[in-house]
Structures are given as C-alpha cells and as structure tokens.
Design a protein around this motif. Structure first.
Motif, mmCIF file in Angstrom:
data_model
loop_
_atom_site.group_PDB
_atom_site.id
_atom_site.type_symbol
_atom_site.label_atom_id
_atom_site.label_comp_id
_atom_site.label_asym_id
_atom_site.label_seq_id
_atom_site.Cartn_x
_atom_site.Cartn_y
_atom_site.Cartn_z
ATOM 1 N N ARG A 97 -4.459 1.090 5.044
ATOM 2 C CA ARG A 97 -4.483 0.664 3.592
ATOM 3 C C ARG A 97 -4.669 1.692 2.553
ATOM 4 O O ARG A 97 -4.789 1.382 1.353
ATOM 5 C CB ARG A 97 -5.420 -0.340 3.295
ATOM 6 C CG ARG A 97 -5.434 -1.593 4.203
ATOM 7 C CD ARG A 97 -6.219 -2.708 3.830
ATOM 8 N NE ARG A 97 -6.069 -4.031 4.420
ATOM 9 C CZ ARG A 97 -6.889 -4.923 4.252
ATOM 10 N NH1 ARG A 97 -7.903 -4.930 3.562
ATOM 11 N NH2 ARG A 97 -6.621 -5.892 4.973
ATOM 12 N N TYR A 116 0.781 -1.096 0.066
ATOM 13 C CA TYR A 116 0.227 0.058 0.073
ATOM 14 C C TYR A 116 1.039 1.087 -0.059
ATOM 15 O O TYR A 116 0.315 2.278 -0.019
ATOM 16 C CB TYR A 116 -0.948 0.110 1.108
ATOM 17 C CG TYR A 116 -1.493 -1.145 1.223
ATOM 18 C CD1 TYR A 116 -2.795 -1.284 0.487
ATOM 19 C CD2 TYR A 116 -1.418 -2.267 2.299
ATOM 20 C CE1 TYR A 116 -3.571 -2.721 0.351
ATOM 21 C CE2 TYR A 116 -2.198 -3.518 2.290
ATOM 22 C CZ TYR A 116 -3.362 -3.639 1.314
ATOM 23 O OH TYR A 116 -4.047 -4.643 1.510
ATOM 24 N N ARG A 126 -7.056 3.606 1.788
ATOM 25 C CA ARG A 126 -8.407 3.419 1.258
ATOM 26 C C ARG A 126 -9.236 4.659 1.172
ATOM 27 O O ARG A 126 -9.404 5.360 2.234
ATOM 28 C CB ARG A 126 -9.369 2.151 1.858
ATOM 29 C CG ARG A 126 -8.618 1.021 1.523
ATOM 30 C CD ARG A 126 -9.417 -0.135 2.591
ATOM 31 N NE ARG A 126 -10.375 -0.360 2.289
ATOM 32 C CZ ARG A 126 -11.562 -1.270 3.139
ATOM 33 N NH1 ARG A 126 -11.051 -1.670 3.689
ATOM 34 N NH2 ARG A 126 -12.774 -1.481 2.281
ATOM 35 N N THR A 152 -6.075 6.264 6.690
ATOM 36 C CA THR A 152 -6.228 4.944 6.839
ATOM 37 C C THR A 152 -4.811 4.097 6.506
ATOM 38 O O THR A 152 -4.172 4.305 5.883
ATOM 39 C CB THR A 152 -7.173 4.422 5.811
ATOM 40 O OG1 THR A 152 -6.957 4.611 4.474
ATOM 41 C CG2 THR A 152 -8.645 5.159 6.062
ATOM 42 N N THR A 195 -12.013 -6.711 -0.747
ATOM 43 C CA THR A 195 -11.691 -7.460 0.589
ATOM 44 C C THR A 195 -12.039 -8.769 0.867
ATOM 45 O O THR A 195 -11.511 -9.700 1.741
ATOM 46 C CB THR A 195 -11.793 -6.542 1.729
ATOM 47 O OG1 THR A 195 -13.144 -6.215 1.790
ATOM 48 C CG2 THR A 195 -11.032 -5.192 1.725
ATOM 49 N N VAL A 208 -9.870 -2.443 -2.126
ATOM 50 C CA VAL A 208 -8.411 -1.913 -1.715
ATOM 51 C C VAL A 208 -7.703 -1.899 -2.980
ATOM 52 O O VAL A 208 -7.911 -2.682 -3.626
ATOM 53 C CB VAL A 208 -7.825 -2.528 -0.811
ATOM 54 C CG1 VAL A 208 -7.570 -4.183 -0.777
ATOM 55 C CG2 VAL A 208 -6.731 -2.023 0.135
ATOM 56 N N ASP A 252 -14.048 3.166 -1.573
ATOM 57 C CA ASP A 252 -13.381 1.787 -1.411
ATOM 58 C C ASP A 252 -14.057 1.032 -0.178
ATOM 59 O O ASP A 252 -14.297 0.056 -0.474
ATOM 60 C CB ASP A 252 -12.030 1.970 -1.206
ATOM 61 C CG ASP A 252 -11.088 2.631 -2.494
ATOM 62 O OD1 ASP A 252 -11.715 2.664 -3.609
ATOM 63 O OD2 ASP A 252 -10.158 3.159 -2.432
ATOM 64 N N PHE A 253 -14.394 1.891 0.949
ATOM 65 C CA PHE A 253 -14.646 1.351 1.949
ATOM 66 C C PHE A 253 -16.255 0.788 1.876
ATOM 67 O O PHE A 253 -16.619 -0.198 2.243
ATOM 68 C CB PHE A 253 -14.887 2.205 3.305
ATOM 69 C CG PHE A 253 -13.435 2.371 3.948
ATOM 70 C CD1 PHE A 253 -13.072 1.421 4.715
ATOM 71 C CD2 PHE A 253 -12.724 3.634 3.654
ATOM 72 C CE1 PHE A 253 -11.870 1.459 5.526
ATOM 73 C CE2 PHE A 253 -11.679 3.970 4.369
ATOM 74 C CZ PHE A 253 -11.256 2.739 5.243
ATOM 75 N N GLY A 256 -7.817 8.858 2.666
ATOM 76 C CA GLY A 256 -6.730 7.977 2.279
ATOM 77 C C GLY A 256 -5.489 7.969 3.201
ATOM 78 O O GLY A 256 -4.731 7.405 3.293
#
Length: 155
Positions: A135, A18, A137, A133, A98, A147, A141-142, A130
């Motif tokens: 990753r 990431y 994200r 977080t 995910t 991801v 994306d959540f 982003g």
C-alpha cells in the motif's frame, strides 16, 4: 467526537488506489512546506508584537515557531474534514486510518512528530519502506495505522 467506524474513512483494498502515491507524497511534502514557510512570516511578525506585550517572554518561542506553525497546519488540515493537507489535496491524495476512524488533530500531530523523528534518524531512507510495501505505506503510517490513497481512485 464519535468513535463510530465509517466506511467512508476506511482504507480501500483496491491496488489502483495506491498507484503513484509515493511520488505524489514527495511533491505534496514540498508543496506543504513551502506553504508553511510562507505562513511562518506572519506568525513571526505576530510573535514579535506578542513578545512586546509579554515583556519579551514570547520571544523564547522563536526557535520553535516553525514547528508550531507546521503542527497547527498539519493538525487542522489532516484532522479536518478533507483528511488531507493542502499539498495532499493538490496532488489528489487523502489519508485514511486502517480501522475506519477519522484522523483527528492529535493523530495528525503524532503522525507529524513520528515523521520528523524518523526523518532525522533515517533521512531519505524512510521512503524506501514505501517501495517494499503493498500500500506504499511509510514507517510512521504503520505506527499510527494510516494509509494514503489517491482521491480520484473510487473504490
């Protein structure tokens, strides 16, 4: 279409997958939208001839033609075997879910629609999510359970 989970498509736990993703996503965004703008021109010419054939009825699609081209572009590229748009591939990125399932055409369209919605409401502030977080994200994306990872990072 199979609903079997595949570890090839599941999100890696390694943090190096990431690193640098957020800046690469911005560059991929610019790359993709330049391609969409280029693809819009032949689509507009094609729509002109379809409009003539339909006695002007297809001309009503001109205001939303850019969105249609973008939806087809992202739907087929993110929902394809590479699980990445051409801009994401150029930047060495790939989108994964995910839950380990593949991103299909409809999921790619929902991701794009959520991006446009949040971008119109929160403009550049969506990138701030982003930054905080683990990753990298973003909000959309959540919501779809995705991801973005670096392709060269083998997990």
């Amino acid at each position: 279409m199979s609903l079997e989970r595949n570890m090839t498509y599941s999100a890696p736990p390694a943090s190096h997958a990431y690193s640098g993703v957020l800046s690469r996503r911005v560059l991929a965004f610019l790359f993709d939208y330049i391609i969409i703008a280029i693809l819009w021109v032949p689509a507009a010419v094609l729509l002109f001839f379809v409009g003539i054939a339909t006695l002007g009825l297809a001309f009503f699609l001109y205001p939303v033609l850019y969105f249609i081209v973008a939806a087809l572009y992202f739907g087929f590229s993110l929902g394809g075997s590479a699980q990445a748009s051409p801009g994401m591939r150029a930047m060495g990125l790939r989108m994964l879910r995910t839950d380990g399932l593949r991103i299909d055409f409809l999921t790619a369209l929902v991701h794009l629609a959520l991006f446009w919605l949040f971008n119109s409401l929160l403009t550049p502030l969506i990138l701030l999510v982003g930054l905080f977080t683990d990753r990298k994200r973003l909000l959309h994306d959540f919501l779809i359970g995705a991801v973005v990872v670096r392709e060269e990072a083998r997990y």
